[in-house]
Write a protein that holds these residues in place. Structure first.
Motif, PDB file in Angstrom:
ATOM      1  N   LYS A  87       0.994  -1.246   0.040  1.00  0.00           N
ATOM      2  CA  LYS A  87      -0.074  -0.160  -0.005  1.00  0.00           C
ATOM      3  C   LYS A  87       0.835   1.452  -0.134  1.00  0.00           C
ATOM      4  CE  LYS A  87      -4.061  -1.911   2.161  1.00  0.00           C
ATOM      5  NZ  LYS A  87      -4.826  -1.988   3.417  1.00  0.00           N
ATOM      6  N   LEU A  88       2.138   1.038   0.286  1.00  0.00           N
ATOM      7  CA  LEU A  88       3.003   2.305   0.465  1.00  0.00           C
ATOM      8  C   LEU A  88       3.660   2.379  -0.766  1.00  0.00           C
ATOM      9  CD1 LEU A  88       4.527   2.084   4.046  1.00  0.00           C
ATOM     10  CD2 LEU A  88       2.514   3.831   2.999  1.00  0.00           C
ATOM     11  N   GLY A  89       3.634   1.549  -1.916  1.00  0.00           N
ATOM     12  CA  GLY A  89       4.270   1.677  -3.187  1.00  0.00           C
ATOM     13  C   GLY A  89       5.347   0.694  -3.263  1.00  0.00           C
ATOM     14  N   PHE A  90       5.842  -0.041  -2.277  1.00  0.00           N
ATOM     15  CA  PHE A  90       6.723  -1.085  -2.619  1.00  0.00           C
ATOM     16  C   PHE A  90       6.146  -2.081  -3.525  1.00  0.00           C
ATOM     17  CE2 PHE A  90       8.030   0.462   1.678  1.00  0.00           C
ATOM     18  CZ  PHE A  90       9.541   0.515   1.497  1.00  0.00           C
ATOM     19  N   GLN A  91       7.373  -2.661  -4.346  1.00  0.00           N
ATOM     20  CA  GLN A  91       7.061  -4.085  -4.989  1.00  0.00           C
ATOM     21  C   GLN A  91       7.383  -4.967  -4.209  1.00  0.00           C
ATOM     22  OE1 GLN A  91       9.444  -4.040  -8.731  1.00  0.00           O
ATOM     23  NE2 GLN A  91       8.868  -1.974  -9.438  1.00  0.00           N
ATOM     24  N   VAL A  92       6.618  -5.646  -3.522  1.00  0.00           N
ATOM     25  CA  VAL A  92       6.574  -6.697  -2.511  1.00  0.00           C
ATOM     26  C   VAL A  92       6.603  -8.171  -3.163  1.00  0.00           C
ATOM     27  CG1 VAL A  92       5.961  -7.518  -0.235  1.00  0.00           C
ATOM     28  CG2 VAL A  92       5.654  -5.019  -0.966  1.00  0.00           C
ATOM     29  N   THR A  93       7.975  -8.766  -2.422  1.00  0.00           N
ATOM     30  CA  THR A  93       7.883 -10.215  -2.449  1.00  0.00           C
ATOM     31  C   THR A  93       7.704 -10.766  -1.261  1.00  0.00           C
ATOM     32  OG1 THR A  93       9.319 -10.295  -4.383  1.00  0.00           O
ATOM     33  CG2 THR A  93       9.312 -12.494  -3.249  1.00  0.00           C
ATOM     34  N   ASP A 111      -6.726  -9.914  -4.976  1.00  0.00           N
ATOM     35  CA  ASP A 111      -6.377  -8.733  -6.055  1.00  0.00           C
ATOM     36  C   ASP A 111      -5.158  -7.877  -5.509  1.00  0.00           C
ATOM     37  OD1 ASP A 111      -8.643  -9.019  -7.493  1.00  0.00           O
ATOM     38  OD2 ASP A 111      -9.668  -7.788  -6.029  1.00  0.00           O
ATOM     39  N   SER A 112      -4.161  -8.520  -4.674  1.00  0.00           N
ATOM     40  CA  SER A 112      -2.925  -8.152  -4.183  1.00  0.00           C
ATOM     41  C   SER A 112      -2.001  -7.969  -5.277  1.00  0.00           C
ATOM     42  CB  SER A 112      -2.478  -8.978  -3.067  1.00  0.00           C
ATOM     43  OG  SER A 112      -1.005  -8.488  -2.570  1.00  0.00           O
ATOM     44  N   THR A 113      -0.994  -6.946  -5.080  1.00  0.00           N
ATOM     45  CA  THR A 113       0.079  -6.820  -6.156  1.00  0.00           C
ATOM     46  C   THR A 113       1.373  -7.491  -5.380  1.00  0.00           C
ATOM     47  OG1 THR A 113       0.830  -4.834  -4.870  1.00  0.00           O
ATOM     48  CG2 THR A 113      -0.572  -4.581  -6.949  1.00  0.00           C
ATOM     49  N   VAL A 114       1.077  -8.200  -4.569  1.00  0.00           N
ATOM     50  CA  VAL A 114       2.189  -8.749  -3.779  1.00  0.00           C
ATOM     51  C   VAL A 114       2.318  -9.927  -4.508  1.00  0.00           C
ATOM     52  CG1 VAL A 114       3.138  -9.914  -1.411  1.00  0.00           C
ATOM     53  CG2 VAL A 114       1.687  -7.802  -1.351  1.00  0.00           C
ATOM     54  N   ASN A 115       3.840 -10.413  -4.658  1.00  0.00           N
ATOM     55  CA  ASN A 115       3.995 -11.796  -5.331  1.00  0.00           C
ATOM     56  C   ASN A 115       4.293 -12.822  -4.144  1.00  0.00           C
ATOM     57  OD1 ASN A 115       5.085 -13.698  -6.947  1.00  0.00           O
ATOM     58  ND2 ASN A 115       7.156 -12.961  -6.870  1.00  0.00           N
ATOM     59  N   TYR A 116       3.344 -13.416  -3.734  1.00  0.00           N
ATOM     60  CA  TYR A 116       3.628 -14.754  -2.832  1.00  0.00           C
ATOM     61  C   TYR A 116       3.920 -15.842  -3.442  1.00  0.00           C
ATOM     62  CZ  TYR A 116       0.478 -11.539  -0.003  1.00  0.00           C
ATOM     63  OH  TYR A 116      -0.076 -10.679   1.066  1.00  0.00           O
ATOM     64  N   VAL A 117       5.278 -16.143  -2.700  1.00  0.00           N
ATOM     65  CA  VAL A 117       6.083 -17.253  -3.198  1.00  0.00           C
ATOM     66  C   VAL A 117       6.251 -18.334  -2.044  1.00  0.00           C
ATOM     67  CG1 VAL A 117       6.807 -16.263  -5.165  1.00  0.00           C
ATOM     68  CG2 VAL A 117       8.250 -15.993  -3.007  1.00  0.00           C
ATOM     69  N   ILE A 118       6.487 -19.599  -2.409  1.00  0.00           N
ATOM     70  CA  ILE A 118       6.785 -20.586  -1.579  1.00  0.00           C
ATOM     71  C   ILE A 118       8.409 -20.931  -1.730  1.00  0.00           C
ATOM     72  CG2 ILE A 118       6.870 -23.148  -0.976  1.00  0.00           C
ATOM     73  CD1 ILE A 118       4.098 -23.254  -2.596  1.00  0.00           C
ATOM     74  N   ALA A 119       9.064 -20.686  -0.437  1.00  0.00           N
ATOM     75  CA  ALA A 119      10.462 -20.540  -0.349  1.00  0.00           C
ATOM     76  C   ALA A 119      10.997 -20.889   0.998  1.00  0.00           C
ATOM     77  CB  ALA A 119      11.345 -19.094  -0.937  1.00  0.00           C
ATOM     78  N   ASP A 120      12.189 -21.317   0.875  1.00  0.00           N
ATOM     79  CA  ASP A 120      12.915 -21.978   2.115  1.00  0.00           C
ATOM     80  C   ASP A 120      14.036 -20.843   2.764  1.00  0.00           C
ATOM     81  OD1 ASP A 120      14.208 -23.178   4.273  1.00  0.00           O
ATOM     82  OD2 ASP A 120      14.280 -25.175   3.210  1.00  0.00           O
ATOM     83  N   LEU A 121      13.854 -20.368   3.848  1.00  0.00           N
ATOM     84  CA  LEU A 121      14.949 -19.602   4.434  1.00  0.00           C
ATOM     85  C   LEU A 121      16.201 -20.244   4.390  1.00  0.00           C
ATOM     86  CD1 LEU A 121      15.491 -16.808   5.598  1.00  0.00           C
ATOM     87  CD2 LEU A 121      14.561 -17.456   7.741  1.00  0.00           C
ATOM     88  N   LEU A 122      16.262 -21.256   4.157  1.00  0.00           N
ATOM     89  CA  LEU A 122      17.694 -22.080   4.483  1.00  0.00           C
ATOM     90  C   LEU A 122      17.988 -22.464   2.829  1.00  0.00           C
ATOM     91  CD1 LEU A 122      16.965 -24.626   7.504  1.00  0.00           C
ATOM     92  CD2 LEU A 122      18.514 -22.669   7.464  1.00  0.00           C
ATOM     93  N   ALA A 123      17.293 -21.879   2.015  1.00  0.00           N
ATOM     94  CA  ALA A 123      17.738 -22.298   0.551  1.00  0.00           C
ATOM     95  C   ALA A 123      17.215 -21.013  -0.270  1.00  0.00           C
ATOM     96  CB  ALA A 123      17.118 -23.708   0.192  1.00  0.00           C
ATOM     97  N   ILE A 124      17.518 -19.949   0.039  1.00  0.00           N
ATOM     98  CA  ILE A 124      17.140 -18.674  -0.544  1.00  0.00           C
ATOM     99  C   ILE A 124      17.428 -18.709  -2.110  1.00  0.00           C
ATOM    100  CG2 ILE A 124      17.627 -16.175  -0.673  1.00  0.00           C
ATOM    101  CD1 ILE A 124      15.943 -16.861   1.415  1.00  0.00           C
ATOM    102  N   PRO A 125      16.771 -18.273  -2.908  1.00  0.00           N
ATOM    103  CA  PRO A 125      16.741 -18.405  -4.429  1.00  0.00           C
ATOM    104  C   PRO A 125      17.956 -17.354  -4.708  1.00  0.00           C
ATOM    105  CG  PRO A 125      14.520 -18.053  -3.938  1.00  0.00           C
ATOM    106  CD  PRO A 125      15.132 -18.125  -2.671  1.00  0.00           C
TER     107      PRO A 125
END
Length: 232
Positions: A87-93, A111-125
């Motif tokens: 809502k503040l204008g960030f491109q959010v993942t 209707d969100s602009t957020v890119n919600y993804v499945i990921a592992d903190l111990l295996a960051i892309p």
């Protein structure tokens, strides 16, 4: 994050975490918890269905932000913090290791602009390396055992861009002795790893978790120095 929950829920979370550690899968219990909740937010201890108040407080004193800055929410849960940044204008993942949590976010905010993804903190892309202008980490480190803590901290630090900001909210402990958990509060030496990884501490605020407990937690703002600015 667990004391203020019903005792049976707190014990259930501890059981799940213990079983996951015994299987050498320390973060696998999050999916079990989200899936077993079956859409009931009261079964998710940290689900407040609103942005974290300490994040909101920080944002209110640091506006305006440049439109289009890239933000990353670590362990996004049910998505409220991610939506506040969008809502503040960030491109959010926003990512979570739990597929159920990510699907829940997408259902709550279709209707969100957020890119919600499945990921592992111990295996960051790998493409996330130094990629985000703002990174928010709230109580994910403390939910993982000390055996993986150094790796988790390194992963979090690695995604902060040059001149980018990392904001952390976490419990802390007074000694270097291993605490019982979860959660496992962070020690001073563990927090010091962020600075060793190139992040400069800008602000450190001690917070009380609530009026009913003396548990100490902190909100820390770090910034990665852009060394190019200082080169000749």
């Amino acid at each position: 994050m667990f004391e203020q929950q019903p005792e049976d829920l707190r014990l259930y979370v501890q059981q799940l975490a213990t079983e996951a550690i015994q299987k050498s899968e320390p973060s696998s219990w999050f999916e079990v918890l989200y899936a077993s909740a079956k859409g009931d937010t009261t079964q998710i201890p940290w689900a407040k269905l609103a942005p974290h108040p300490y994040l909101q407080d920080w944002l209110s004193t640091h506006e305006p932000f440049a439109s289009g800055q890239k933000a990353l929410i670590i362990g996004c849960g049910l998505g409220d913090d991610a939506e506040a940044l969008a809502k503040l204008g960030f491109q959010v993942t926003a990512f979570d290791i739990s597929p159920t949590a990510v699907a829940w976010c997408q259902e709550r905010f279709p209707d969100s602009t957020v890119n919600y993804v499945i990921a592992d903190l111990l295996a960051i892309p790998s493409q996330w390396h130094l990629a985000f202008d703002f990174v928010f980490e709230c109580r994910n480190i403390q939910a993982l055992p000390l055996s993986v803590r150094s790796s988790v901290i390194s992963s979090i630090a690695s995604v902060v861009a040059l001149s980018g900001i990392l904001l952390i909210i976490t419990r802390i402990r007074e000694t270097e002795n291993e605490p019982s958990g979860p959660p496992w509060p962070l020690s001073n030496s563990e927090l010091a790893q962020f600075e060793k990884l190139g992040l400069h501490q800008v602000e450190h605020i001690l917070l009380l978790e609530s009026e009913q407990t003396d548990v100490k937690q902190v909100r820390i703002e770090y910034q990665r120095r852009n060394l190019a600015k200082y080169s000749t």
